[in-house]
Design a protein around this motif. Structure first.
Motif, PDB file in Angstrom:
ATOM      1  N   LEU A 287      -3.684   0.499   8.706  1.00 53.77           N
ATOM      2  CA  LEU A 287      -4.020  -0.920   8.602  1.00 53.77           C
ATOM      3  C   LEU A 287      -4.874  -1.440   9.743  1.00 53.77           C
ATOM      4  N   HIS A 288      -5.022  -0.687  10.813  1.00 55.90           N
ATOM      5  CA  HIS A 288      -5.759  -1.174  11.968  1.00 55.90           C
ATOM      6  C   HIS A 288      -6.882  -0.204  12.333  1.00 55.90           C
ATOM      7  N   GLN A 289      -7.778  -0.667  13.212  1.00 51.42           N
ATOM      8  CA  GLN A 289      -8.919   0.119  13.697  1.00 51.42           C
ATOM      9  C   GLN A 289      -9.748   0.655  12.532  1.00 51.42           C
ATOM     10  N   GLN A 290     -10.045  -0.218  11.574  1.00 47.88           N
ATOM     11  CA  GLN A 290     -10.742   0.224  10.366  1.00 47.88           C
ATOM     12  C   GLN A 290     -12.144   0.740  10.677  1.00 47.88           C
ATOM     13  N   SER A 291     -12.881   0.046  11.523  1.00 46.25           N
ATOM     14  CA  SER A 291     -14.260   0.431  11.788  1.00 46.25           C
ATOM     15  C   SER A 291     -14.370   1.757  12.525  1.00 46.25           C
ATOM     16  N   ALA A 292     -13.299   2.199  13.189  1.00 51.45           N
ATOM     17  CA  ALA A 292     -13.327   3.464  13.912  1.00 51.45           C
ATOM     18  C   ALA A 292     -12.877   4.633  13.055  1.00 51.45           C
TER      19      ALA A 292
ATOM     20  N   VAL B 186     -11.924  -2.173  -5.332  1.00 48.94           N
ATOM     21  CA  VAL B 186     -10.956  -1.662  -4.366  1.00 48.94           C
ATOM     22  C   VAL B 186     -11.171  -0.156  -4.247  1.00 48.94           C
ATOM     23  N   VAL B 187     -11.367   0.326  -3.035  1.00 52.19           N
ATOM     24  CA  VAL B 187     -11.613   1.734  -2.774  1.00 52.19           C
ATOM     25  C   VAL B 187     -10.416   2.302  -2.013  1.00 52.19           C
ATOM     26  N   MET B 188      -9.878   3.397  -2.511  1.00 51.05           N
ATOM     27  CA  MET B 188      -8.717   4.039  -1.892  1.00 51.05           C
ATOM     28  C   MET B 188      -9.105   5.459  -1.481  1.00 51.05           C
ATOM     29  N   ILE B 189      -8.838   5.823  -0.223  1.00 49.58           N
ATOM     30  CA  ILE B 189      -9.135   7.164   0.291  1.00 49.58           C
ATOM     31  C   ILE B 189      -7.875   7.715   0.955  1.00 49.58           C
ATOM     32  N   HIS B 190      -7.547   8.952   0.632  1.00 46.39           N
ATOM     33  CA  HIS B 190      -6.345   9.585   1.177  1.00 46.39           C
ATOM     34  C   HIS B 190      -6.700  10.952   1.749  1.00 46.39           C
TER      35      HIS B 190
ATOM     36  N   GLN C 227       0.819  -1.205   0.000  1.00 46.88           N
ATOM     37  CA  GLN C 227       0.000   0.000   0.000  1.00 46.88           C
ATOM     38  C   GLN C 227       0.858   1.263   0.000  1.00 46.88           C
ATOM     39  N   THR C 228       2.037   1.212   0.622  1.00 45.92           N
ATOM     40  CA  THR C 228       2.945   2.351   0.567  1.00 45.92           C
ATOM     41  C   THR C 228       3.411   2.592  -0.864  1.00 45.92           C
ATOM     42  N   GLY C 229       3.661   1.512  -1.602  1.00 42.43           N
ATOM     43  CA  GLY C 229       4.037   1.655  -3.003  1.00 42.43           C
ATOM     44  C   GLY C 229       2.931   2.271  -3.840  1.00 42.43           C
ATOM     45  N   ILE C 230       1.666   1.992  -3.485  1.00 41.54           N
ATOM     46  CA  ILE C 230       0.541   2.566  -4.222  1.00 41.54           C
ATOM     47  C   ILE C 230       0.454   4.067  -3.992  1.00 41.54           C
ATOM     48  N   SER C 231       0.588   4.508  -2.744  1.00 40.30           N
ATOM     49  CA  SER C 231       0.466   5.938  -2.436  1.00 40.30           C
ATOM     50  C   SER C 231       1.747   6.716  -2.692  1.00 40.30           C
ATOM     51  N   ASN C 232       2.849   6.026  -2.911  1.00 35.50           N
ATOM     52  CA  ASN C 232       4.135   6.683  -3.186  1.00 35.50           C
ATOM     53  C   ASN C 232       4.758   6.066  -4.435  1.00 35.50           C
ATOM     54  N   PRO C 233       4.172   6.303  -5.614  1.00 32.69           N
ATOM     55  CA  PRO C 233       4.713   5.673  -6.832  1.00 32.69           C
ATOM     56  C   PRO C 233       6.110   6.163  -7.195  1.00 32.69           C
ATOM     57  N   HIS C 234       6.579   7.245  -6.558  1.00 36.23           N
ATOM     58  CA  HIS C 234       7.928   7.742  -6.820  1.00 36.23           C
ATOM     59  C   HIS C 234       8.977   7.012  -5.998  1.00 36.23           C
ATOM     60  N   CYS C 235       8.558   6.062  -5.169  1.00 40.83           N
ATOM     61  CA  CYS C 235       9.476   5.353  -4.279  1.00 40.83           C
ATOM     62  C   CYS C 235       9.695   3.928  -4.766  1.00 40.83           C
ATOM     63  N   GLU C 236      10.915   3.444  -4.637  1.00 47.32           N
ATOM     64  CA  GLU C 236      11.237   2.053  -4.928  1.00 47.32           C
ATOM     65  C   GLU C 236      11.536   1.340  -3.616  1.00 47.32           C
ATOM     66  N   ILE C 237      10.810   0.264  -3.349  1.00 44.10           N
ATOM     67  CA  ILE C 237      10.948  -0.479  -2.090  1.00 44.10           C
ATOM     68  C   ILE C 237      11.344  -1.909  -2.403  1.00 44.10           C
ATOM     69  N   THR C 238      12.387  -2.377  -1.756  1.00 46.09           N
ATOM     70  CA  THR C 238      12.824  -3.765  -1.862  1.00 46.09           C
ATOM     71  C   THR C 238      12.580  -4.450  -0.514  1.00 46.09           C
ATOM     72  N   PHE C 239      11.824  -5.527  -0.541  1.00 51.07           N
ATOM     73  CA  PHE C 239      11.464  -6.232   0.680  1.00 51.07           C
ATOM     74  C   PHE C 239      12.084  -7.617   0.667  1.00 51.07           C
ATOM     75  N   ILE C 240      12.841  -7.935   1.728  1.00 49.46           N
ATOM     76  CA  ILE C 240      13.463  -9.245   1.888  1.00 49.46           C
ATOM     77  C   ILE C 240      12.852  -9.897   3.124  1.00 49.46           C
TER      78      ILE C 240
ATOM     79  N   VAL D  32     -11.046  -1.802   1.217  1.00 52.05           N
ATOM     80  CA  VAL D  32     -10.898  -0.373   1.486  1.00 52.05           C
ATOM     81  C   VAL D  32      -9.462  -0.097   1.927  1.00 52.05           C
ATOM     82  N   ILE D  33      -8.770   0.756   1.191  1.00 49.34           N
ATOM     83  CA  ILE D  33      -7.390   1.133   1.509  1.00 49.34           C
ATOM     84  C   ILE D  33      -7.406   2.565   2.015  1.00 49.34           C
ATOM     85  N   ARG D  34      -6.957   2.753   3.247  1.00 53.56           N
ATOM     86  CA  ARG D  34      -7.011   4.077   3.877  1.00 53.56           C
ATOM     87  C   ARG D  34      -5.599   4.664   4.005  1.00 53.56           C
ATOM     88  N   TYR D  35      -5.499   5.976   3.778  1.00 53.35           N
ATOM     89  CA  TYR D  35      -4.212   6.665   3.884  1.00 53.35           C
ATOM     90  C   TYR D  35      -4.388   7.984   4.632  1.00 53.35           C
ATOM     91  N   ALA D  36      -3.319   8.378   5.326  1.00 52.73           N
ATOM     92  CA  ALA D  36      -3.236   9.705   5.936  1.00 52.73           C
ATOM     93  C   ALA D  36      -1.827  10.222   5.677  1.00 52.73           C
TER      94      ALA D  36
END
Length: 640
Positions: A430-435, A465-469, A212-225, A420-424
């Motif tokens: 990722l947590h407390q979605q219902s609140a 898929v719904v994305m809100i920022h 999800q960080t890659g979705i909201s930050n398309p200018h960033c390259e992330i490598t995950f090991i 639902v993908i939430r961003y601030a």
């Protein structure tokens, strides 16, 4: 038997006073670490990665560097049982500007220490707690200090420090301080923390956060090991640095034998934000009086000019006239030292009743329509994408901006609730979605109006898929763990409007897809009989059979032209020769295939949209011919 008298002496004021002492902020959070997101081993691992990656992104963007971040999780010792945590080492490396040596201990070894709390400027971090709290959690669970390696100058050796935190004093304790060349070329910072944690995949995991960080930050390259790849040796065929596009020309997340890469799809940094002064509508009386006492300005005119925004001289004159009385006259030239708290309260009340312009919005850096579409293309395999960015608004004097995007169809499951993908401030929640206000706004939106199935009081059901920022100088989180946005009326309203804008485009696409399906079925039925009709007409009138067959086929295609709609290389509809199919430049459509039965996947109800379309077909047609397509709300990734 007589009851024995108690020999315990009663406490008095002196004995109680002897037990009272100061409480260190780090000592408080060490006992209440659940407030910071370290309430269980599963969430602790995610919170550690989240805080380090957020700091890395902020540092890179502030230094105008395209971020390249590596997240590595190694399993030191496996969990002794499924219910027990294991021991992991989390290492995050970035290519940012680095940290000067004298600030390393304060940044990583003290809570509530940072540069973002007192400034009104959009940033991911706000409180100066996260990364130092992660080190504190690692120290508490394993006894191992945090290891920091940073290089602020590319031509000089890197600083290598190992430090722990004294929670009773909220001060760092450095155990190792040396210089080293064991660091990648250029500047940057590497943080390594050993902790007790649980690694898992799926919802709420580190992998989900990075995706999800890659979705909201398309200018960033992330490598995950991840741990299962940390010990692998990269294959020669997979050791290349470049990430290739798929058959549709889209660069998506790619998984190799030794790593997972969330590639960079935009080579442009977000617009640089500017720090603003507080807006009077967001300042309370006590804060206003404190600012009056501590300001270095001598007169009211200078105080309003340099301590606030959007208070011009005309408003100062109006405020001072309203606050003046027979006993005391207040003007813009009144010296602040002559004002008492009563006069300050009158000025404050007059200022709150004055008509002020909204605060400036150059302090915000929204993702943008094109960037949101690029991020969704990278992380979500769908067939229809659209996005919308609302105009800036204000809550409690703080400017904010809401953005929304949706992805529909494709490989998304059609029999499940929408994701639902939430961003601030570009950070996934990722947590407390219902609140969260974002999730509540999705439930409040009537998705049935746009051709989706939606149970009462729930999110829509279908391949969606719904994305809100939310972008703001100060996001109103519900807790220190920053997992949910508070439910302000102004924020909920803007979220609903943004979702409705995307929903209207989705409804148009679903109705168009249904019409394509119906017209294709009509043509199939017609083609079954025109051969026999042509032969019968030839028998009765002598008309040429082939000529009549071709004429009837052309007529069928003209009546069902939408069934032959074509997509260009940009995923937009191409106009036909009659110019009846408008080119949609506010969406991206990757797959125009029509399913045999739209109800099989549980995604779209066929009957309701058809009836609704018949009832309002004339009105819809008039609107389409008289109203121009708006390009302000959203634009296609490749369109103008």
């Amino acid at each position: 038997m007589a009851k024995k008298s108690s020999t315990k002496s009663r406490a008095n004021a002196e004995t109680m006073a002897a037990k009272q002492r100061d409480i260190s902020v780090s000592e408080f959070f060490a006992k209440n670490r659940h407030l910071l997101g370290f309430d269980n081993p599963r969430k602790a691992l995610l919170t550690t990665v989240k805080e380090a990656v957020d700091n890395a992104l902020d540092a890179c963007e502030e230094a105008s560097i395209l971020p390249a971040i590596e997240v590595k999780i190694e399993e030191i010792s496996p969990p002794p049982a499924t219910s027990k945590p294991g021991r992991y080492r989390v290492t995050i490396t970035d290519n940012g500007p680095g940290i000067v040596r004298k600030q390393v201990e304060n940044i990583f070894g003290r809570l509530l220490y940072g540069s973002k709390f007192h400034r009104l400027k959009m940033s991911r971090g706000q409180q100066g707690i996260g990364i130092s709290a992660a080190g504190m959690y690692g120290l508490m669970t394993t006894g191992k200090p945090m290891v920091i390696t940073t290089r602020p100058h590319k031509n000089k050796p890197a600083h290598h420090l190992e430090l722990a935190m004294d929670t009773t004093k909220n001060k760092p304790e450095v155990t190792v301080d040396i210089e080293t060349d064991d660091f990648p070329e250029g500047t940057g910072t590497r943080v390594s923390i050993e902790m007790e944690a649980k690694f898992f995949r799926g919802k709420g995991s580190v992998e989900t956060y990075l995706e999800q960080t890659g979705i909201s930050n398309p200018h960033c390259e992330i490598t995950f090991i991840p741990p299962d790849k940390a010990g692998e040796n990269p294959d020669l065929a997979e050791a290349k640095d470049s990430v290739e596009a798929d058959a549709q020309g889209i660069v998506r997340t790619q998984e190799y034998s030794d790593r997972i890469v969330y590639p960079r799809t935009v080579d442009q940094l977000p617009p640089e934000t500017e720090e603003i002064k507080p807006h009077p509508y967001g300042v309370e009386l006590g804060t206003f009086l404190t600012m009056l006492n501590k300001t270095n300005e001598k007169q009211l005119a200078g105080f309003f000019k340099h301590e606030f925004c959007r208070v011009p001289p005309s408003v100062v004159k109006e405020v001072t006239n309203t606050a003046s009385s027979k006993d005391k006259t207040i003007t813009s030239a009144t010296r602040i030292s002559t004002m008492d708290s009563k006069a300050g309260e009158k000025v404050y009340n007059a200022l709150q009743n004055a008509k002020l312009r909204s605060p400036p919005t150059d302090c915000l850096s929204p993702i943008g329509v094109k960037q949101m579409l690029a991020g969704l293309l990278k992380g979500v395999k769908a067939e229809f994408y659209t996005a919308s960015t609302r105009k800036p608004s204000v809550y409690r004097g703080n400017p904010f901006q809401i953005e929304a995007a949706i992805a529909f169809g494709g490989d998304l499951p059609g029999d499940q609730q929408a994701r639902v993908i939430r961003y601030a401030n570009r950070v996934p929640l990722l947590h407390q979605q219902s609140a969260c206000s974002s999730f509540k706004s999705v439930i409040d939106t009537s998705w049935k109006n746009y051709g989706m199935q939606q149970p009462r009081g729930g999110v829509p059901v279908g391949p969606l898929v719904v994305m809100i920022h939310m972008a703001s100088v100060w996001v109103p989180f519900t807790s220190e763990s920053k997992d949910a946005i508070a439910d302000y009326d102004e924020i909920r309203k803007e979220m609903s409007l943004a979702l409705q804008e995307c929903g209207r485009k989705l409804g148009q696409y679903i109705r168009r897809r249904q019409r394509m399906k119906r017209d294709a079925q009509k043509r199939d039925v017609f083609e079954r009989y025109i051969g026999e009709i042509s032969k019968a007409c030839n028998y009765l009138t002598g008309t040429d059979t082939q000529e009549l067959y071709d004429a009837l086929l052309r007529q069928a295609k003209a009546k069902t032209e939408i069934a032959d709609a074509q997509l260009d290389d940009e995923g937009n509809f191409v106009k036909d020769s009659a110019g009846k199919l408008a080119k949609a430049d506010d969406v991206i459509i990757l797959d125009s295939a029509i399913p045999d039965d739209t109800n099989d996947d549980g995604s779209v109800a066929e009957s309701k949209p058809v009836v609704k379309k018949k009832r309002v077909s004339k009105t819809t047609k008039k609107k389409r011919t008289s109203k121009k397509t708006s390009k302000k709300a959203a634009s296609g990734l490749f369109g103008g």
